[in-house]
Motif scaffolding. Structure first.
Motif, mmCIF file in Angstrom:
data_model
loop_
_atom_site.group_PDB
_atom_site.id
_atom_site.type_symbol
_atom_site.label_atom_id
_atom_site.label_comp_id
_atom_site.label_asym_id
_atom_site.label_seq_id
_atom_site.Cartn_x
_atom_site.Cartn_y
_atom_site.Cartn_z
ATOM 1 N N GLU A 1 0.839 -1.209 0.000
ATOM 2 C CA GLU A 1 0.000 0.000 0.000
ATOM 3 C C GLU A 1 0.877 1.264 0.000
ATOM 4 O O GLU A 1 0.634 2.208 -0.748
ATOM 5 C CB GLU A 1 -0.910 -0.051 1.247
ATOM 6 N N ARG B 1 1.385 4.306 -2.903
ATOM 7 C CA ARG B 1 1.171 5.724 -2.550
ATOM 8 C C ARG B 1 2.421 6.561 -2.836
ATOM 9 O O ARG B 1 2.336 7.702 -3.298
ATOM 10 C CB ARG B 1 0.774 5.855 -1.075
ATOM 11 N N GLY C 1 -0.972 -2.789 -6.944
ATOM 12 C CA GLY C 1 -1.141 -1.328 -6.836
ATOM 13 C C GLY C 1 -0.015 -0.595 -7.562
ATOM 14 O O GLY C 1 -0.243 0.402 -8.260
ATOM 15 N N SER C 2 1.192 -1.091 -7.427
ATOM 16 C CA SER C 2 2.357 -0.471 -8.065
ATOM 17 C C SER C 2 2.279 -0.624 -9.580
ATOM 18 O O SER C 2 2.569 0.313 -10.336
ATOM 19 C CB SER C 2 3.642 -1.131 -7.552
#
Ligand code: KG4
Ligand code: ZN
Length: 317
Positions: free
Chosen positions: A44, A48, A85-86
């Motif tokens: 996560e 971000r 996510g990356s």
């Protein structure tokens, strides 16, 4: 022909621009410092932090290579494997740039990119025998062309880099543990402890979870007895067991596949013993094209993705 490439599969956000096979720039924003306190990459947080870094990385890649965005002919990016996510962030940046300049997109494979990291400064002669050693993968591949990759063996459990990192954590060395164990091992006695050499058989597969458990058990036993942990000796004995099996399997593959190029890829290719093994096997079997990537192309970077994209396009012309 200019290609802009994006690599964002884990905790690095990187953009490279390659012109006719020559890397013009390779900007890498690394997050290692931000993940250290958690003892490993937090998915996560990685995603971000990528969001915070996109703008300056694009700007400095264009500026340092003296490139206007309209001069880009292709946009390549790491499609898989990696942290979801990356990966999504890299894909969205690539799609946005490609649609803005109306140029084609190239979704590429991270491990294939790692392999081509070694061809940035040396041209491959096929077939290539590539040992892939990273935080997420341990596998042997035969590469017949930039579009022809064959995995002949892989780890059945932990990856070699993951094993280094987990052992290092128990030794209290912090993250990432691979380089720290490698450094300590230089000062230790590799015969001080006999650790298991797993999957010591005729297959090209690997297994690292038994070695990890054996090292962690020794450390726990010594701790329970209140004895001092001989960290350098443990590091040297562990490094010997972790890399000896790589040497054995690679030697068998060289004899079977008779490669014209021998190379190593992924973060653990920065390891001193792995580099020695590749170079000495290359000498022993007279493989003149034996390449270990430059240190900056060992861990995640976009230059390797750019070079893979360039070689794929070149081979399709
Ligand atoms: O390829 P990479 O940057 O990320 C993945 O795609 O996994 O590899 C990172 C891994 C980490 O496990 C790190 O500990 C390991 O490479 N590593 C090393 C060395 N330098 C980096 N392992 C052993 N010895 C080293 N010198
Ligand atoms: Zn990687």
């Amino acid at each position: 022909m200019k290609i802009l490439a994006i690599e964002s599969s884990c905790d690095e956000f990187s953009i490279s621009i390659i012109k006719d096979g020559t890397i013009l720039t390779n900007i890498i924003s690394s997050q290692i410092e931000q993940h250290v306190k958690f003892g490993g990459v937090v998915p996560e947080l990685a995603a971000r932090l990528h969001l915070e870094n996109i703008s300056w990385v694009i700007k400095s890649a264009l500026e340092s290579s003296n490139t206007k965005i309209e001069e880009i002919d292709h946009v390549a990016y790491t499609e898989k494997p990696g942290l979801i996510g990356s990966l999504i962030i890299g894909k969205l940046v690539a799609e946005t740039i490609a649609s803005y300049i109306d140029k084609p997109l190239m979704p590429l494979h991270h491990i294939e990119g790692h392999i081509y990291g070694a061809s940035i400064e040396n041209d491959f002669v096929y077939p290539v025998l590539a040992m892939v050693v990273s935080g997420g993968h341990t596998q042997i591949e035969i590469v017949n062309s930039p579009n022809g990759f064959e995995v002949i063996g892989a780890t059945l459990d932990d990856a070699i880099g993951e094993c280094y990192d987990k052992v290092a954590r128990v030794m209290g060395l912090g993250y990432p543990g691979g380089p720290k164990i490698d450094k300590l091992a230089q000062k230790g006695n590799k015969e001080a402890f006999i650790f298991p050499i797993s999957k010591n058989d005729d297959s090209y597969d690997f297994s690292y979870s038994g070695l990890k458990t054996a090292v962690i058990n020794i450390i726990h036993n010594l701790t329970q007895k209140g004895e001092e942990i001989p960290v350098a000796d443990i590091a040297a004995s562990f490094q010997y067991a972790a890399t000896k099996i790589v040497e054995k399997k690679l030697e068998k593959a060289i004899i079977q596949f008779k490669p014209k190029t021998l190379t190593v890829a992924g973060g653990v290719s920065a390891n001193s013993e792995i580099r020695n093994i590749i170079i000495s096997l290359g000498k022993k079997y007279n493989i003149t094209n034996t390449f270990v990537p430059k240190m900056e192309y060992c861990t995640d970077n976009a230059a390797m993705i750019a070079k893979l994209a360039y070689e794929k396009l070149k081979s399709s012309n």
